[in-house]
Design an enzyme around this catalytic site. Sequence first.
Site, PDB file in Angstrom:
ATOM      1  N   ASP A 277       3.084   5.527  -6.820  1.00  0.00           N
ATOM      2  CA  ASP A 277       4.325   5.386  -6.063  1.00  0.00           C
ATOM      3  C   ASP A 277       5.565   5.282  -6.924  1.00  0.00           C
ATOM      4  O   ASP A 277       6.680   5.328  -6.410  1.00  0.00           O
ATOM      5  CB  ASP A 277       4.239   4.125  -5.168  1.00  0.00           C
ATOM      6  CG  ASP A 277       3.147   4.269  -4.143  1.00  0.00           C
ATOM      7  OD1 ASP A 277       3.173   5.270  -3.424  1.00  0.00           O
ATOM      8  OD2 ASP A 277       2.272   3.400  -4.076  1.00  0.00           O
TER       9      ASP A 277
ATOM     10  N   HIS B 296      -2.117  -2.048 -10.009  1.00  0.00           N
ATOM     11  CA  HIS B 296      -3.082  -1.448  -9.094  1.00  0.00           C
ATOM     12  C   HIS B 296      -4.357  -2.271  -9.124  1.00  0.00           C
ATOM     13  O   HIS B 296      -4.727  -2.789 -10.177  1.00  0.00           O
ATOM     14  CB  HIS B 296      -3.389  -0.012  -9.528  1.00  0.00           C
ATOM     15  CG  HIS B 296      -3.999   0.799  -8.439  1.00  0.00           C
ATOM     16  ND1 HIS B 296      -5.350   0.799  -8.191  1.00  0.00           N
ATOM     17  CD2 HIS B 296      -3.440   1.607  -7.515  1.00  0.00           C
ATOM     18  CE1 HIS B 296      -5.586   1.583  -7.161  1.00  0.00           C
ATOM     19  NE2 HIS B 296      -4.448   2.082  -6.728  1.00  0.00           N
TER      20      HIS B 296
ATOM     21  N   HIS C 221       0.874  -1.180   0.000  1.00  0.00           N
ATOM     22  CA  HIS C 221       0.000   0.000   0.000  1.00  0.00           C
ATOM     23  C   HIS C 221       0.911   1.229   0.000  1.00  0.00           C
ATOM     24  O   HIS C 221       1.703   1.411  -0.913  1.00  0.00           O
ATOM     25  CB  HIS C 221      -0.905  -0.106   1.233  1.00  0.00           C
ATOM     26  CG  HIS C 221      -2.077   0.818   1.284  1.00  0.00           C
ATOM     27  ND1 HIS C 221      -2.420   1.682   0.275  1.00  0.00           N
ATOM     28  CD2 HIS C 221      -3.021   1.029   2.248  1.00  0.00           C
ATOM     29  CE1 HIS C 221      -3.495   2.366   0.612  1.00  0.00           C
ATOM     30  NE2 HIS C 221      -3.887   1.990   1.811  1.00  0.00           N
TER      31      HIS C 221
HETATM   32  C1  LIG Z   1      -1.036  -3.022  -6.160  1.00  0.00           C
HETATM   33  C2  LIG Z   1      -1.179  -4.528  -6.136  1.00  0.00           C
HETATM   34  C3  LIG Z   1      -1.079  -5.020  -4.666  1.00  0.00           C
HETATM   35  C4  LIG Z   1      -2.542  -4.928  -6.701  1.00  0.00           C
HETATM   36  O1  LIG Z   1      -2.661  -6.284  -6.584  1.00  0.00           O
HETATM   37  P1  LIG Z   1      -3.920  -7.138  -7.085  1.00  0.00           P
HETATM   38  O2  LIG Z   1      -4.982  -6.268  -7.648  1.00  0.00           O
HETATM   39  O3  LIG Z   1      -4.293  -8.034  -5.966  1.00  0.00           O
HETATM   40  O4  LIG Z   1      -3.324  -7.920  -8.301  1.00  0.00           O
HETATM   41  P2  LIG Z   1      -2.752  -9.400  -8.254  1.00  0.00           P
HETATM   42  O5  LIG Z   1      -1.793  -9.556  -7.132  1.00  0.00           O
HETATM   43  O6  LIG Z   1      -3.905 -10.339  -8.333  1.00  0.00           O
HETATM   44  O7  LIG Z   1      -1.946  -9.441  -9.609  1.00  0.00           O
HETATM   45  C5  LIG Z   1      -2.487  -9.819 -10.872  1.00  0.00           C
HETATM   46  C6  LIG Z   1      -1.366 -10.418 -11.725  1.00  0.00           C
HETATM   47  O8  LIG Z   1      -0.377  -9.403 -12.002  1.00  0.00           O
HETATM   48  C7  LIG Z   1       0.877  -9.750 -11.407  1.00  0.00           C
HETATM   49  N1  LIG Z   1       1.381  -8.512 -10.787  1.00  0.00           N
HETATM   50  C8  LIG Z   1       0.668  -7.593 -10.096  1.00  0.00           C
HETATM   51  N2  LIG Z   1       1.441  -6.564  -9.741  1.00  0.00           N
HETATM   52  C9  LIG Z   1       2.675  -6.860 -10.214  1.00  0.00           C
HETATM   53  C10 LIG Z   1       3.901  -6.175 -10.160  1.00  0.00           C
HETATM   54  N3  LIG Z   1       3.994  -4.991  -9.537  1.00  0.00           N
HETATM   55  N4  LIG Z   1       4.976  -6.739 -10.727  1.00  0.00           N
HETATM   56  C11 LIG Z   1       4.880  -7.941 -11.351  1.00  0.00           C
HETATM   57  N5  LIG Z   1       3.730  -8.626 -11.449  1.00  0.00           N
HETATM   58  C12 LIG Z   1       2.647  -8.100 -10.876  1.00  0.00           C
HETATM   59  C13 LIG Z   1       0.564 -10.828 -10.376  1.00  0.00           C
HETATM   60  O9  LIG Z   1       1.671 -11.672 -10.143  1.00  0.00           O
HETATM   61  C14 LIG Z   1      -0.581 -11.535 -11.025  1.00  0.00           C
HETATM   62  O10 LIG Z   1      -0.079 -12.367 -12.016  1.00  0.00           O
HETATM   63  P3  LIG Z   1      -0.790 -13.803 -12.346  1.00  0.00           P
HETATM   64  O11 LIG Z   1      -2.135 -13.431 -12.890  1.00  0.00           O
HETATM   65  O12 LIG Z   1       0.112 -14.467 -13.316  1.00  0.00           O
HETATM   66  O13 LIG Z   1      -0.874 -14.526 -11.034  1.00  0.00           O
HETATM   67  C15 LIG Z   1      -0.069  -5.217  -6.982  1.00  0.00           C
HETATM   68  O14 LIG Z   1      -0.163  -4.769  -8.329  1.00  0.00           O
HETATM   69  C16 LIG Z   1       1.327  -4.981  -6.421  1.00  0.00           C
HETATM   70  O15 LIG Z   1       1.765  -5.729  -5.552  1.00  0.00           O
HETATM   71  N6  LIG Z   1       2.043  -3.938  -6.941  1.00  0.00           N
HETATM   72  C17 LIG Z   1       3.341  -3.595  -6.399  1.00  0.00           C
HETATM   73  C18 LIG Z   1       3.169  -2.800  -5.118  1.00  0.00           C
HETATM   74  C19 LIG Z   1       2.705  -1.396  -5.380  1.00  0.00           C
HETATM   75  O16 LIG Z   1       3.235  -0.693  -6.219  1.00  0.00           O
HETATM   76  N7  LIG Z   1       1.721  -0.981  -4.576  1.00  0.00           N
HETATM   77  C20 LIG Z   1       1.220   0.379  -4.618  1.00  0.00           C
HETATM   78  C21 LIG Z   1      -0.188   0.436  -5.041  1.00  0.00           C
HETATM   79  S1  LIG Z   1      -0.699   2.110  -5.222  1.00  0.00           S
END
Ligand SMILES: CC(C)(COP(=O)(O)OP(=O)(O)OC[C@H]1O[C@@H](n2cnc3c(N)ncnc32)[C@H](O)[C@@H]1OP(=O)(O)O)[C@@H](O)C(=O)NCCC(=O)NCCS
Length: 447
Positions: free
Chosen positions: A382, A326, A285
């Site tokens: 971010d 996201h 987050h």
């Molecule tokens: C923001 C976040 C938590 C959203 O997660 P979510 O909606 O639950 O998405 P998921 O974790 O289900 O990811 C969907 C797919 O994309 C991939 N993915 C998501 N974010 C990714 C990233 N930053 N880098 C690489 N792969 C990523 C996942 O591995 C998943 O792949 P799969 O379908 O092969 O399993 C996630 O994108 C993330 O961890 N990003 C990095 C942290 C970040 O920048 N957070 C700030 C948010 S404002």
Amino acid sequence: MPIAETETKGAAGVALAERKDVLTVIDRRTGKSYEIPVAEGTIRAIDLRQIKTGPDDFGLMSYDPAFLNTAACKSRITFIDGDKGILRYRGYPIEQLAEKSNYLEVAYLLLYGELPTRAQYEEWTHHITFHTMLHESLKKFMDGFNHDAHPMGMLIATVAAMSTFYPDARNIHDPVSRQKQTWRLIAKMPTLAGFAYRHSLGMSYVYPDNDLTYTENFLNMLFRIPSKSWRPDPVLVRALDVLFILHADHEQNCGTHAMRGIGSSHTDPYSAVAGAAAALYGPLHGGANEEVLKMLQEIGSISQVPAFIKEVKEGKGEKRLMGFGHRVYKNYDPRAKIIKRIADEVFQVTGRNPLLDIALELERIALQDDYFVKRKLYPNVDFYSGLIYQAIGIPTAAFTVLFAIPRTSGWIAQWGEMLGDTEQKIARPRQVYLGMGERDFVPIEKR
Ligand SMILES: CC(C)(COP(=O)(O)OP(=O)(O)OC[C@H]1O[C@@H](n2cnc3c(N)ncnc32)[C@H](O)[C@@H]1OP(=O)(O)O)[C@@H](O)C(=O)NCCC(=O)NCCS
């Protein structure tokens, strides 16, 4: 009992089965059919409860871990269209607010629903300015932390401690008290953050200066050396103010959900803000901008970018490209676009952050790579914000604090909306129990 068309009629007296805004559900377990009203693109989960296999059946529930498709409230504060990359506060596009407004005006807009008139703005600014001081005893809490305590840990603990200084905050249904806590929270968060930062450096605290603007004052409390007169660069002040605008609210994210969930038990707003800030602290987050900087430092040079991207792709979710992806935006995060632009203005004052080139190369490659394109992973807020904070001179560990300060106005706006919503009750999700059935206790010597 299924809702039979003759039994249940809508407001206009039209039978449910004749209405268009109704979902017909056929339960193949029983062969029964149900008419479930649809309003504002949703069905009410509680309407599923009537769907039973027999009198002893509890009734159907929806199962939605992480709330992927569940609206927990109705809100009039922030609108996001994640597919189109749209963000609006109270209807105003974020791009216009970032260009034409300032953080305190935006905080007022979020809280009260309209942009302030000049008189309202002056009164609002006056109240915020005159609530920036901390109780002297609160400084002792700050002094108790180790020199290497994480600034977010200090912020969370001291904002929670503030509830003990303002017992009137428990009168959450008293609008006068609520107004006062709103001023206090928005005004004192930068002071807490400033003190936490100075404590980690072993430097004397800088008290708020009422002649400065909100953002100037914050930078002053961070960086002023007591023996010298100092004024922050106006370009940096404006950049930080825009970053505050961009971070002020983001509808029902993890931290805001925590604010509403904790607030739903009618606890005081300081305790609820502490909980929301704790949620924000996590690396998925608000902690992500800190992780972005660590990642860029780990990559080290542009030539290492392809190898890093390969590692992320092969890691199958184990290793992530921080600052990308996201839950809601499946397009470029509109805030990231604005931040990328202000980064240029900041770097003209501070000099170019060498990590920017690595970030730009990561973005360039990722936006063309099938792995990221297919999953709709774009830079989020971010990705570039940490580079600006670092250029301004803010240490990495304090980045999430810079998110928590402006998000406080969004948290309070959402909390106030929740308290005024007659449909809301104490938050209490259901579970699907998969554990043991009843069994008898076994004494320790027989296990
Ligand atoms: C923001 C976040 C938590 C959203 O997660 P979510 O909606 O639950 O998405 P998921 O974790 O289900 O990811 C969907 C797919 O994309 C991939 N993915 C998501 N974010 C990714 C990233 N930053 N880098 C690489 N792969 C990523 C996942 O591995 C998943 O792949 P799969 O379908 O092969 O399993 C996630 O994108 C993330 O961890 N990003 C990095 C942290 C970040 O920048 N957070 C700030 C948010 S404002």
